[in-house]
Write a protein that holds these residues in place. Structure first.
Motif, PDB file in Angstrom:
ATOM      1  N   ILE A  67      40.125  33.626  28.715  1.00  0.00           N
ATOM      2  CA  ILE A  67      39.096  34.567  29.201  1.00  0.00           C
ATOM      3  C   ILE A  67      38.977  35.813  28.326  1.00  0.00           C
ATOM      4  O   ILE A  67      38.186  36.699  28.636  1.00  0.00           O
ATOM      5  CB  ILE A  67      39.313  34.974  30.674  1.00  0.00           C
ATOM      6  N   LYS A  68      39.750  35.882  27.245  1.00  0.00           N
ATOM      7  CA  LYS A  68      39.551  36.983  26.305  1.00  0.00           C
ATOM      8  C   LYS A  68      38.106  36.917  25.843  1.00  0.00           C
ATOM      9  O   LYS A  68      37.628  35.858  25.439  1.00  0.00           O
ATOM     10  CB  LYS A  68      40.458  36.822  25.084  1.00  0.00           C
ATOM     11  N   PRO A  69      37.385  38.019  25.914  1.00  0.00           N
ATOM     12  CA  PRO A  69      35.961  37.971  25.550  1.00  0.00           C
ATOM     13  C   PRO A  69      35.695  37.350  24.176  1.00  0.00           C
ATOM     14  O   PRO A  69      34.759  36.568  24.026  1.00  0.00           O
ATOM     15  CB  PRO A  69      35.550  39.449  25.591  1.00  0.00           C
ATOM     16  N   LYS A  83      19.587  37.086  28.789  1.00  0.00           N
ATOM     17  CA  LYS A  83      20.911  37.687  28.912  1.00  0.00           C
ATOM     18  C   LYS A  83      21.527  37.438  30.299  1.00  0.00           C
ATOM     19  O   LYS A  83      22.730  37.272  30.423  1.00  0.00           O
ATOM     20  CB  LYS A  83      20.863  39.181  28.597  1.00  0.00           C
ATOM     21  N   GLU A  84      20.694  37.381  31.335  1.00  0.00           N
ATOM     22  CA  GLU A  84      21.198  37.153  32.692  1.00  0.00           C
ATOM     23  C   GLU A  84      21.797  35.755  32.832  1.00  0.00           C
ATOM     24  O   GLU A  84      22.825  35.579  33.504  1.00  0.00           O
ATOM     25  CB  GLU A  84      20.085  37.354  33.728  1.00  0.00           C
ATOM     26  N   ASP A  85      21.165  34.777  32.209  1.00  0.00           N
ATOM     27  CA  ASP A  85      21.688  33.404  32.253  1.00  0.00           C
ATOM     28  C   ASP A  85      23.035  33.319  31.539  1.00  0.00           C
ATOM     29  O   ASP A  85      23.961  32.660  32.006  1.00  0.00           O
ATOM     30  CB  ASP A  85      20.704  32.416  31.611  1.00  0.00           C
ATOM     31  N   TYR A  86      23.123  34.000  30.416  1.00  0.00           N
ATOM     32  CA  TYR A  86      24.374  33.975  29.657  1.00  0.00           C
ATOM     33  C   TYR A  86      25.479  34.718  30.404  1.00  0.00           C
ATOM     34  O   TYR A  86      26.625  34.274  30.436  1.00  0.00           O
ATOM     35  CB  TYR A  86      24.154  34.567  28.266  1.00  0.00           C
ATOM     36  N   GLU A  87      25.112  35.828  31.034  1.00  0.00           N
ATOM     37  CA  GLU A  87      26.087  36.562  31.855  1.00  0.00           C
ATOM     38  C   GLU A  87      26.624  35.652  32.953  1.00  0.00           C
ATOM     39  O   GLU A  87      27.837  35.571  33.176  1.00  0.00           O
ATOM     40  CB  GLU A  87      25.430  37.803  32.481  1.00  0.00           C
ATOM     41  N   SER A  88      25.744  34.951  33.638  1.00  0.00           N
ATOM     42  CA  SER A  88      26.156  34.034  34.712  1.00  0.00           C
ATOM     43  C   SER A  88      27.048  32.914  34.186  1.00  0.00           C
ATOM     44  O   SER A  88      28.036  32.540  34.829  1.00  0.00           O
ATOM     45  CB  SER A  88      24.933  33.424  35.398  1.00  0.00           C
ATOM     46  N   LEU A  89      26.717  32.395  33.012  1.00  0.00           N
ATOM     47  CA  LEU A  89      27.523  31.338  32.402  1.00  0.00           C
ATOM     48  C   LEU A  89      28.928  31.835  32.086  1.00  0.00           C
ATOM     49  O   LEU A  89      29.925  31.152  32.387  1.00  0.00           O
ATOM     50  CB  LEU A  89      26.844  30.827  31.127  1.00  0.00           C
ATOM     51  N   GLN A 111      53.283  41.179  41.512  1.00  0.00           N
ATOM     52  CA  GLN A 111      52.784  42.137  40.522  1.00  0.00           C
ATOM     53  C   GLN A 111      52.133  41.398  39.347  1.00  0.00           C
ATOM     54  O   GLN A 111      51.070  41.795  38.877  1.00  0.00           O
ATOM     55  CB  GLN A 111      53.918  43.018  40.024  1.00  0.00           C
ATOM     56  N   CYS A 112      52.740  40.307  38.922  1.00  0.00           N
ATOM     57  CA  CYS A 112      52.170  39.522  37.817  1.00  0.00           C
ATOM     58  C   CYS A 112      50.822  38.943  38.224  1.00  0.00           C
ATOM     59  O   CYS A 112      49.858  38.988  37.455  1.00  0.00           O
ATOM     60  CB  CYS A 112      53.136  38.406  37.415  1.00  0.00           C
ATOM     61  N   TRP A 113      50.742  38.406  39.424  1.00  0.00           N
ATOM     62  CA  TRP A 113      49.473  37.820  39.875  1.00  0.00           C
ATOM     63  C   TRP A 113      48.411  38.905  40.020  1.00  0.00           C
ATOM     64  O   TRP A 113      47.247  38.700  39.689  1.00  0.00           O
ATOM     65  CB  TRP A 113      49.664  37.047  41.169  1.00  0.00           C
ATOM     66  N   SER A 114      48.813  40.055  40.518  1.00  0.00           N
ATOM     67  CA  SER A 114      47.872  41.165  40.677  1.00  0.00           C
ATOM     68  C   SER A 114      47.326  41.619  39.320  1.00  0.00           C
ATOM     69  O   SER A 114      46.122  41.866  39.170  1.00  0.00           O
ATOM     70  CB  SER A 114      48.581  42.330  41.374  1.00  0.00           C
ATOM     71  N   ILE A 115      48.190  41.689  38.329  1.00  0.00           N
ATOM     72  CA  ILE A 115      47.754  42.093  36.984  1.00  0.00           C
ATOM     73  C   ILE A 115      46.827  41.030  36.396  1.00  0.00           C
ATOM     74  O   ILE A 115      45.837  41.355  35.736  1.00  0.00           O
ATOM     75  CB  ILE A 115      48.977  42.369  36.085  1.00  0.00           C
ATOM     76  N   THR A 116      47.123  39.766  36.656  1.00  0.00           N
ATOM     77  CA  THR A 116      46.263  38.680  36.178  1.00  0.00           C
ATOM     78  C   THR A 116      44.877  38.778  36.812  1.00  0.00           C
ATOM     79  O   THR A 116      43.858  38.664  36.121  1.00  0.00           O
ATOM     80  CB  THR A 116      46.902  37.313  36.493  1.00  0.00           C
ATOM     81  N   SER A 117      44.836  38.997  38.112  1.00  0.00           N
ATOM     82  CA  SER A 117      43.547  39.146  38.811  1.00  0.00           C
ATOM     83  C   SER A 117      42.785  40.369  38.311  1.00  0.00           C
ATOM     84  O   SER A 117      41.559  40.325  38.148  1.00  0.00           O
ATOM     85  CB  SER A 117      43.777  39.278  40.319  1.00  0.00           C
ATOM     86  N   THR A 118      43.508  41.431  38.061  1.00  0.00           N
ATOM     87  CA  THR A 118      42.877  42.647  37.555  1.00  0.00           C
ATOM     88  C   THR A 118      42.285  42.408  36.165  1.00  0.00           C
ATOM     89  O   THR A 118      41.174  42.882  35.871  1.00  0.00           O
ATOM     90  CB  THR A 118      43.899  43.799  37.514  1.00  0.00           C
ATOM     91  N   ALA A 119      43.001  41.667  35.332  1.00  0.00           N
ATOM     92  CA  ALA A 119      42.483  41.357  33.985  1.00  0.00           C
ATOM     93  C   ALA A 119      41.209  40.520  34.085  1.00  0.00           C
ATOM     94  O   ALA A 119      40.247  40.753  33.341  1.00  0.00           O
ATOM     95  CB  ALA A 119      43.544  40.618  33.169  1.00  0.00           C
ATOM     96  N   LYS A 120      41.214  39.577  35.011  1.00  0.00           N
ATOM     97  CA  LYS A 120      40.009  38.751  35.218  1.00  0.00           C
ATOM     98  C   LYS A 120      38.836  39.628  35.649  1.00  0.00           C
ATOM     99  O   LYS A 120      37.743  39.549  35.078  1.00  0.00           O
ATOM    100  CB  LYS A 120      40.273  37.680  36.275  1.00  0.00           C
ATOM    101  N   ASN A 121      39.058  40.473  36.640  1.00  0.00           N
ATOM    102  CA  ASN A 121      37.982  41.332  37.146  1.00  0.00           C
ATOM    103  C   ASN A 121      37.511  42.337  36.105  1.00  0.00           C
ATOM    104  O   ASN A 121      36.313  42.624  36.004  1.00  0.00           O
ATOM    105  CB  ASN A 121      38.443  42.051  38.418  1.00  0.00           C
ATOM    106  N   THR A 123      37.547  41.882  32.878  1.00  0.00           N
ATOM    107  CA  THR A 123      36.762  41.128  31.890  1.00  0.00           C
ATOM    108  C   THR A 123      35.347  40.893  32.413  1.00  0.00           C
ATOM    109  O   THR A 123      34.365  41.047  31.681  1.00  0.00           O
ATOM    110  CB  THR A 123      37.453  39.794  31.551  1.00  0.00           C
ATOM    111  N   ILE A 124      35.241  40.541  33.686  1.00  0.00           N
ATOM    112  CA  ILE A 124      33.914  40.346  34.296  1.00  0.00           C
ATOM    113  C   ILE A 124      33.129  41.660  34.261  1.00  0.00           C
ATOM    114  O   ILE A 124      31.924  41.667  33.974  1.00  0.00           O
ATOM    115  CB  ILE A 124      34.053  39.789  35.734  1.00  0.00           C
TER     116      ILE A 124
END
Length: 172
Positions: A67-69, A83-89, A111-121, A123-124
């Motif tokens: 999920i690294k951009p 751009k909206e379609d690509y954002e959704s993809l 804590q590890c799972w929380s940091i993982t979820s935070t990284a995902k959010n 990135t979004i």
């Protein structure tokens, strides 16, 4: 009579002292045996659980890498110029990867799972913020803006990966 009571005390006191010592000795022995058994059970459980935990950390690391951009943008090519379609993809790809790895939270710390979820959010949020930019009018421009932003700062996945590396080193 007094002599009988004194004689009885002379026999009873050593017996009581011996009984008390035996009681404390056996209680301590039983407690040590229980602790030893619990340690051996815990050791066996740890031996079986360690490979599962390490595998979970590996899977989460792979998720964060995917999920690294910079890597996500190379893997998920735009299907249209909007751009909206690509954002959704891009967001759908991130969510799909995350859902695929949901079970790993059982094997890692909260804590590890929380940091993982935070990284995902985070990135979004980077993707959504770039989409809202006035400079972005197409999917290709969205890719360009996100990539240039990632050149300037560290991705959320990098911070989460650093934490995972520290946590895994603590296991050893």
């Amino acid at each position: 009579m007094e002599l009988d009571i004194l004689g009885l005390l002379l026999y009873c006191v050593p017996a009581i002292i011996t009984g008390a010592i035996a009681f404390f000795f056996f209680r301590e022995h039983v407690e040590n045996e229980n602790n030893r058994r619990n340690f051996l059970i815990q050791k066996d459980l740890q031996k079986d659980a360690l490979p599962l935990r390490l595998q979970a950390y590996e899977r989460i690391s792979l998720f964060l890498e995917r999920i690294k951009p910079s890597k996500l943008l190379l893997r998920a090519k735009p299907t249209s110029s909007k751009k909206e379609d690509y954002e959704s993809l891009l967001i759908a790809n991130i969510e799909q990867e995350f859902n695929h790895n949901l079970a790993q939270q059982i094997y890692v710390t909260d804590q590890c799972w929380s940091i993982t979820s935070t990284a995902k959010n985070a990135t979004i949020q980077i993707i959504r913020k770039a989409t809202l930019s006035d400079k972005v009018d197409s999917a290709d421009k969205l890719r360009e803006v996100i990539l240039s932003e990632m050149m300037e700062k560290r991705s959320p996945s990098d911070a989460a990966l650093s934490f995972i590396k520290e946590e895994v080193s603590d296991i050893w």
